[in-house]
Design a protein around this motif. Structure first.
Motif, PDB file in Angstrom:
ATOM      1  N   ARG A   1     148.169  30.204 -10.101  1.00  0.00           N
ATOM      2  CA  ARG A   1     148.795  30.975 -11.153  1.00  0.00           C
ATOM      3  C   ARG A   1     149.272  30.068 -12.283  1.00  0.00           C
ATOM      4  O   ARG A   1     149.078  30.390 -13.462  1.00  0.00           O
ATOM      5  N   THR A   2     149.876  28.956 -11.937  1.00  0.00           N
ATOM      6  CA  THR A   2     150.340  28.024 -12.965  1.00  0.00           C
ATOM      7  C   THR A   2     149.169  27.531 -13.797  1.00  0.00           C
ATOM      8  O   THR A   2     149.248  27.482 -15.028  1.00  0.00           O
ATOM      9  N   GLN A   3     148.087  27.173 -13.140  1.00  0.00           N
ATOM     10  CA  GLN A   3     146.925  26.693 -13.878  1.00  0.00           C
ATOM     11  C   GLN A   3     146.361  27.779 -14.790  1.00  0.00           C
ATOM     12  O   GLN A   3     145.944  27.499 -15.914  1.00  0.00           O
ATOM     13  N   SER A   4     146.356  29.023 -14.340  1.00  0.00           N
ATOM     14  CA  SER A   4     145.899  30.130 -15.192  1.00  0.00           C
ATOM     15  C   SER A   4     146.786  30.278 -16.417  1.00  0.00           C
ATOM     16  O   SER A   4     146.295  30.507 -17.525  1.00  0.00           O
ATOM     17  N   GLN A   5     148.093  30.133 -16.227  1.00  0.00           N
ATOM     18  CA  GLN A   5     149.006  30.234 -17.362  1.00  0.00           C
ATOM     19  C   GLN A   5     148.797  29.091 -18.345  1.00  0.00           C
ATOM     20  O   GLN A   5     148.857  29.296 -19.560  1.00  0.00           O
ATOM     21  N   ILE A   6     148.531  27.905 -17.837  1.00  0.00           N
ATOM     22  CA  ILE A   6     148.250  26.770 -18.712  1.00  0.00           C
ATOM     23  C   ILE A   6     147.032  27.079 -19.577  1.00  0.00           C
ATOM     24  O   ILE A   6     147.049  26.895 -20.797  1.00  0.00           O
ATOM     25  N   LEU A   7     145.975  27.577 -18.949  1.00  0.00           N
ATOM     26  CA  LEU A   7     144.753  27.902 -19.693  1.00  0.00           C
ATOM     27  C   LEU A   7     144.990  29.051 -20.664  1.00  0.00           C
ATOM     28  O   LEU A   7     144.456  29.053 -21.780  1.00  0.00           O
ATOM     29  N   GLN A   8     145.794  30.021 -20.261  1.00  0.00           N
ATOM     30  CA  GLN A   8     146.112  31.160 -21.136  1.00  0.00           C
ATOM     31  C   GLN A   8     146.806  30.680 -22.415  1.00  0.00           C
ATOM     32  O   GLN A   8     146.447  31.093 -23.520  1.00  0.00           O
ATOM     33  N   VAL A   9     147.775  29.804 -22.270  1.00  0.00           N
ATOM     34  CA  VAL A   9     148.493  29.276 -23.435  1.00  0.00           C
ATOM     35  C   VAL A   9     147.537  28.491 -24.326  1.00  0.00           C
ATOM     36  O   VAL A   9     147.522  28.669 -25.549  1.00  0.00           O
ATOM     37  N   LEU A  10     146.705  27.642 -23.730  1.00  0.00           N
ATOM     38  CA  LEU A  10     145.791  26.824 -24.528  1.00  0.00           C
ATOM     39  C   LEU A  10     144.654  27.637 -25.138  1.00  0.00           C
ATOM     40  O   LEU A  10     144.090  27.234 -26.152  1.00  0.00           O
ATOM     41  N   ALA A  11     144.327  28.783 -24.549  1.00  0.00           N
ATOM     42  CA  ALA A  11     143.308  29.649 -25.151  1.00  0.00           C
ATOM     43  C   ALA A  11     143.810  30.225 -26.467  1.00  0.00           C
ATOM     44  O   ALA A  11     143.020  30.494 -27.377  1.00  0.00           O
TER      45      ALA A  11
END
Length: 129
Positions: A1-11
């Protein structure tokens, strides 16, 4: 989940490490992760064979304690999502299937024989498909 949030922010936008940490903390109903653990997740996404994020200028991501968090070398890094990271975020690619590794998270050894993913729709952990 944390990694998904990181990618979401950077997207949504490129950003420096401190901005990324703050944006991910804002997505948490109850922030729980300190910066040390967070940088390990960023490093995992950036330093694998098939990276989901990268530092502009093709530099290697450096994190504390390798570098002082107040140093320009750390603070001036600009992170961005890769095309592969966008595919992972869209559930069109699997980061851990492309970058198999064993690692310990919260007392649980994850790897090819024990492979879990966060199911955002069900809001729970589930076995990788």
């Amino acid at each position: 989940r944390t990694q998904s949030q990181i990618l979401q922010v950077l997207a949504a936008a490129r950003c420096a490490p401190g901005e990324l940490f703050s944006a991910c903390q804002a997505l948490e109903a109850r922030p729980f992760m300190g910066d040390w653990s967070f940088w390990l997740e960023v490093e995992a996404l950036a330093s694998t064979r098939k990276a989901a994020l990268r530092v502009l200028d093709d530099r290697r991501f450096v994190r504390p304690p390798a570098v002082d968090p107040r140093a320009d070398e750390f603070r001036d890094q600009i992170l961005e999502i890769t095309d592969f990271g966008r595919a992972v975020l869209a559930c069109e690619a699997d980061f851990w299937a492309e970058n198999p590794a064993e690692r310990w998270i919260g007392g649980v050894k994850l790897g090819p024989d024990n492979d879990w993913r966060w199911d955002a729709a069900a809001q729970r952990l589930g076995k990788a498909r």
